[in-house]
Scaffold this active site. Structure first.
Site, PDB file in Angstrom:
ATOM      1  CG  ASP A 155     -46.716 -59.578  70.804  1.00 34.23           C
ATOM      2  OD1 ASP A 155     -45.688 -58.887  70.772  1.00 34.23           O
ATOM      3  OD2 ASP A 155     -47.792 -59.195  71.324  1.00 34.23           O
ATOM      4  CD  GLU A 192     -42.383 -60.003  74.005  1.00 32.45           C
ATOM      5  OE1 GLU A 192     -41.852 -58.903  74.181  1.00 32.45           O
ATOM      6  OE2 GLU A 192     -43.611 -60.165  74.049  1.00 32.45           O
TER       7      GLU A 192
HETATM    8  C1  LAG Z   1     -45.263 -56.999  72.875  1.00 32.17           C
HETATM    9  N1  LAG Z   1     -44.688 -57.930  73.494  1.00 32.17           N
HETATM   10  O1  LAG Z   1     -45.221 -58.542  74.504  1.00 32.17           O
HETATM   11  C2  LAG Z   1     -44.636 -56.303  71.747  1.00 32.17           C
HETATM   12  O2  LAG Z   1     -43.291 -56.700  71.604  1.00 32.17           O
HETATM   13  C3  LAG Z   1     -44.790 -54.832  71.986  1.00 32.17           C
HETATM   14  O3  LAG Z   1     -44.165 -54.116  70.946  1.00 32.17           O
HETATM   15  C4  LAG Z   1     -46.288 -54.526  72.053  1.00 32.17           C
HETATM   16  O4  LAG Z   1     -46.521 -53.174  72.482  1.00 32.17           O
HETATM   17  C5  LAG Z   1     -46.982 -55.363  73.112  1.00 32.17           C
HETATM   18  N2  LAG Z   1     -46.453 -56.640  73.319  1.00 32.17           N
HETATM   19  C6  LAG Z   1     -48.445 -55.560  72.703  1.00 32.17           C
HETATM   20  O5  LAG Z   1     -48.498 -56.409  71.582  1.00 32.17           O
HETATM   21  C7  LAG Z   1     -46.577 -52.226  71.445  1.00 32.17           C
HETATM   22  C8  LAG Z   1     -46.190 -50.865  71.982  1.00 32.17           C
HETATM   23  C9  LAG Z   1     -47.273 -50.290  72.856  1.00 32.17           C
HETATM   24  C10 LAG Z   1     -48.583 -50.267  72.081  1.00 32.17           C
HETATM   25  C11 LAG Z   1     -48.912 -51.727  71.721  1.00 32.17           C
HETATM   26  C12 LAG Z   1     -50.225 -51.879  70.958  1.00 32.17           C
HETATM   27  O6  LAG Z   1     -44.987 -51.015  72.763  1.00 32.17           O
HETATM   28  O7  LAG Z   1     -46.921 -48.924  73.170  1.00 32.17           O
HETATM   29  O8  LAG Z   1     -49.621 -49.742  72.885  1.00 32.17           O
HETATM   30  O9  LAG Z   1     -47.881 -52.235  70.879  1.00 32.17           O
HETATM   31  O10 LAG Z   1     -50.196 -51.132  69.786  1.00 32.17           O
HETATM   32  C13 LAG Z   1     -50.382 -48.719  72.247  1.00 32.17           C
HETATM   33  C14 LAG Z   1     -50.267 -47.412  73.009  1.00 32.17           C
HETATM   34  C15 LAG Z   1     -50.852 -47.587  74.420  1.00 32.17           C
HETATM   35  C16 LAG Z   1     -52.299 -48.040  74.322  1.00 32.17           C
HETATM   36  C17 LAG Z   1     -52.357 -49.324  73.526  1.00 32.17           C
HETATM   37  C18 LAG Z   1     -53.795 -49.832  73.321  1.00 32.17           C
HETATM   38  O11 LAG Z   1     -48.887 -47.059  73.084  1.00 32.17           O
HETATM   39  O12 LAG Z   1     -50.785 -46.324  75.078  1.00 32.17           O
HETATM   40  O13 LAG Z   1     -52.818 -48.289  75.617  1.00 32.17           O
HETATM   41  O14 LAG Z   1     -51.788 -49.085  72.228  1.00 32.17           O
HETATM   42  O15 LAG Z   1     -54.575 -48.935  72.573  1.00 32.17           O
END
Ligand code: LAG
Ligand code: CA
Length: 657
Positions: A155, A192
């Site tokens: 990831d 990735e």
């Molecule tokens: C990835 N690839 O590089 C994953 O495929 C993707 O699904 C991951 O983001 C990202 N890297 C980090 O591993 C996902 C969500 C984000 C989420 C993150 C962490 O797309 O939206 O962020 O996982 O859970 C979330 C909140 C953010 C916040 C963050 C930290 O949506 O607003 O800033 O958590 O607390």
């Protein structure tokens, strides 16, 4: 791994899918189950030839502002960089002064230092240059490998330095031989990296580390399904897309199907017609290493986690009588044409190009060498005579199971009447019934540094001593007047001291050729096998017989058929027409652990030498087995019946009664 849990009653959505991208420790305790359940799943899957690849999040730990207890019971405090479940402390995180952004977050994709040393969306960034971090990540990888995992999706690899990744990978154990992997096999890694030709980090920077995700493919397939005329350009090196042997391709993934990372033009299960076409085309065409998506229905809520029970634990996948999923699970991998196209991809793996292309904007068709032929139609039904490039015969169409006749000139009447599954596929060695899907072989498009694990198959003991009857079939349709020969023995890189003098060459293997019959059908075979004493890498031996003044081009094979009314009928041929056969008594003591190599040669303006062969994994058949070393030739077993196909890595080894 153990991850953040966001319960009900906060300002954030409860138990969002993305909570698992915020690691708390490397314990196998997650929303998907506990350690023992994970071990049980991996080992049961391995036992039936299903390999497990772990989605590993090692760029970062949980996001700033978060603290409490993770899914495995470990405490943590992100702001303090404190993760005692690993353990990680402040020294294990990228020093703040190495990140050049004002707020410490990634905000400049034009600057690799910013992309890799700052916090991705507030997620605490691990310091991959530290030998302790490298070792802890490698320990995590190794603990998965030791259980029986076959490899990893890394990831956010875009946010890690390739050198750090390499160090972590190099410290990781080989795959577990107790779980059916060959000795000394490295885990399969794919990284990735979202590269849209739009920043400082490119897929090319990760070459040498395994496969790299190619997100431009997601856009290209979307555009191509919309406008078929764009499909031939789906791999566009001019746009910086990864080389075919480096690219890891997919129609959609868990992020872009719901508008997260790398989103843009993406087709998903929500457009089932286009999605079927997109996945079928992806599996049919040769570019990249393919992955198919399997989803749950998220409706319009892009945060919602998987279907769950009242206590929020993940709900069961219910399979209905027709083999499809319910209870909120989409299971694209069970959609009929998608399942069948996986068989097609495995069957044509040896063919690196698309040939006999046809594209009129509504119908797209092509062959993969002579191994398979694919067609799809956007609208309406199809009935058309097309060149399939395949040997004459009757094939079972994969989606409908209808019989398809390929004529002597390679043409066939191609019919699609099911507008729901508007896909046509035939291939050699494929069946449309519910027989187990052919075991994936390591096609030449898989990087040799990261071999794909093989399925443990039945293996009869190797015969390494004495002279034993050995039979070889090579499937090849030649033109009139051409004949098939084999040349072989042991490769010079494997056995030292090989010479180009057949009489003394230690790489040649002694044999005597057995008769297959005395009718005129076998005149050439009988003439050329006279005085043929060895399987060797050269043409005719001194003293080898000639036919009509024509010298042999190696050890001769005879054209045979499985059809009893054909003059070339041989009872050992259970396979069809065009299975050229050799029957010898071979000195197994001269083989390598019971194995020998060969390549076919077509005489009289035929193909000449066969191309390089990538035979890997377990051979099919009751004797099976996998070659003891890698080579560019077919590898067969002394004392057994071996079936090969010209220019293909497939192999079958049967027991000779
Ligand atoms: C990835 N690839 O590089 C994953 O495929 C993707 O699904 C991951 O983001 C990202 N890297 C980090 O591993 C996902 C969500 C984000 C989420 C993150 C962490 O797309 O939206 O962020 O996982 O859970 C979330 C909140 C953010 C916040 C963050 C930290 O949506 O607003 O800033 O958590 O607390
Ligand atoms: Ca980083």
């Amino acid at each position: 791994m153990e991850h953040l849990v966001i319960p009900e009653g906060t300002s954030e959505p409860a138990y969002p899918w993305w909570q698992r991208y915020q690691p708390i420790s490397y314990k196998f305790e997650s929303r998907s189950g506990n350690h023992d359940e994970f071990v049980d799943m991996v080992q049961r899957c391995n036992a039936v030839g299903v390999r497990i690849f772990v989605d590993a999040v090692v760029n970062h730990m949980a996001g700033l502002g978060r603290s409490g207890t993770g899914s495995g019971g470990s405490s943590f405090d992100s702001d303090q960089h404190d993760f005692p479940g690993v353990p990680y402390t402040d020294v294990d995180f990228t020093p703040r002064e190495m990140c050049n952004s004002g707020d410490g977050n990634v905000n400049n994709y034009g600057d690799p230092e910013n992309v890799r040393n700052c916090n991705l969306v507030g997620l605490t960034d691990l310091y991959g240059a530290s030998s302790e971090v490298r070792q802890k990540v490698a320990d995590y990888f190794s603990s998965a490998v030791d259980i029986g995992v076959a490899g990893f999706r890394v990831d956010a690899a875009k946010h890690m330095w390739p050198d750090d990744l390499k160090a972590m990978m190099d410290l990781t154990n080989n795959l577990n031989t107790d779980q059916g992997f060959p000795a000394n096999t490295r885990p399969f890694f794919y990284h990735e990296v979202i590269d849209r030709n739009d920043g400082a980090v490119t897929v090319q920077q990760y070459y040498g580390l395994g496969r790299i995700t190619e997100f431009r493919y997601c856009q290209k397939i979307t555009w191509g399904i919309d406008d078929f005329s764009q499909l031939w350009g789906i791999y566009d090196p001019g746009w910086g897309m990864a080389d075919p042997d480096k690219a890891f391709v997919f129609v959609d993934n868990h992020d872009n199907q719901r508008g997260h990372g790398g989103a843009g033009d993406t087709i998903t299960y929500k457009q089932p017609h286009n999605y079927r076409l997109g996945v079928a085309f992806t599996l049919a065409q040769p570019y990249g290493f393919t992955r198919i998506m399997s989803s749950y229905d998220f409706g319009t809520d892009t945060d919602v986690g998987p279907p769950h029970k009242s206590d929020w634990s993940t709900d069961d996948v219910v399979v209905t009588a027709d083999g499809q999923c319910s209870n909120g699970w989409v299971c694209e991998h069970r959609w009929p044409s998608i399942t069948k196209m996986v068989r097609f991809r495995n069957a044509v793996a040896g063919a690196l190009t698309a040939d006999n292309k046809y594209n009129d904007g509504n119908v797209v068709a092509f062959s993969r060498g002579n191994l398979g032929f694919f067609a799809m139609i956007k609208q309406g039904t199809l009935s058309m005579n097309l060149q399939t490039g395949m040997p004459a015969g009757t094939y079972s169409e994969l989606v409908t199971c209808a019989d398809v006749t390929v004529n002597g000139d390679g043409t066939a009447q191609i019919t699609i009447t099911n507008e729901e599954e508007p896909i046509f596929a035939i291939c050699q060695g494929c069946s449309c019934d519910d027989a187990p899907i052919v075991t994936a072989t390591q096609g030449p498009d898989i990087t040799p540094t990261t071999p794909v694990p093989t399925t443990p198959g039945p293996t009869e003991p190797s015969i390494t001593d004495g002279v034993h009857r050995t039979v070889i079939f090579v499937q090849k349709q030649t033109n009139d007047g051409q004949d098939l020969f084999v040349r072989g023995g042991i490769d010079a890189t494997v056995r030292p001291g090989c010479t180009d003098d057949v009489t003394t060459d230690p790489c040649a293997i002694d044999h005597t050729v057995n008769s297959l019959g005395t009718t005129t059908h076998y005149d050439k075979y009988n003439a050329w096998s006279e005085g043929d004493t060895k399987l060797d890498w050269f043409g005719a031996e001194a003293g080898q017989g000639t036919y009509g003044g024509q010298a042999a081009s190696g050890t001769p094979l005879a054209w045979t058929s499985s059809n009893p009314s054909n003059p070339g009928y041989q009872p050992l041929n259970k396979y069809g027409d065009h299975y050229w056969m050799l029957d010898v008594d071979m000195d197994c003591s001269q083989t390598e652990q019971g194995w020998f190599e060969l390549k076919a040669f077509v005489s009289n303006s035929g193909d000449g030498w066969e191309g390089d062969i990538a035979q890997a994994g377990n051979c099919k058949g009751a004797a099976g087995g996998s070659a003891p070393y890698a080579t560019k030739n077919h590898v067969g077993r002394c004392g057994y019946l071996n079936v090969f196909s010209f220019d293909s890595g497939s192999c079958t080894v049967e027991i000779l009664a």
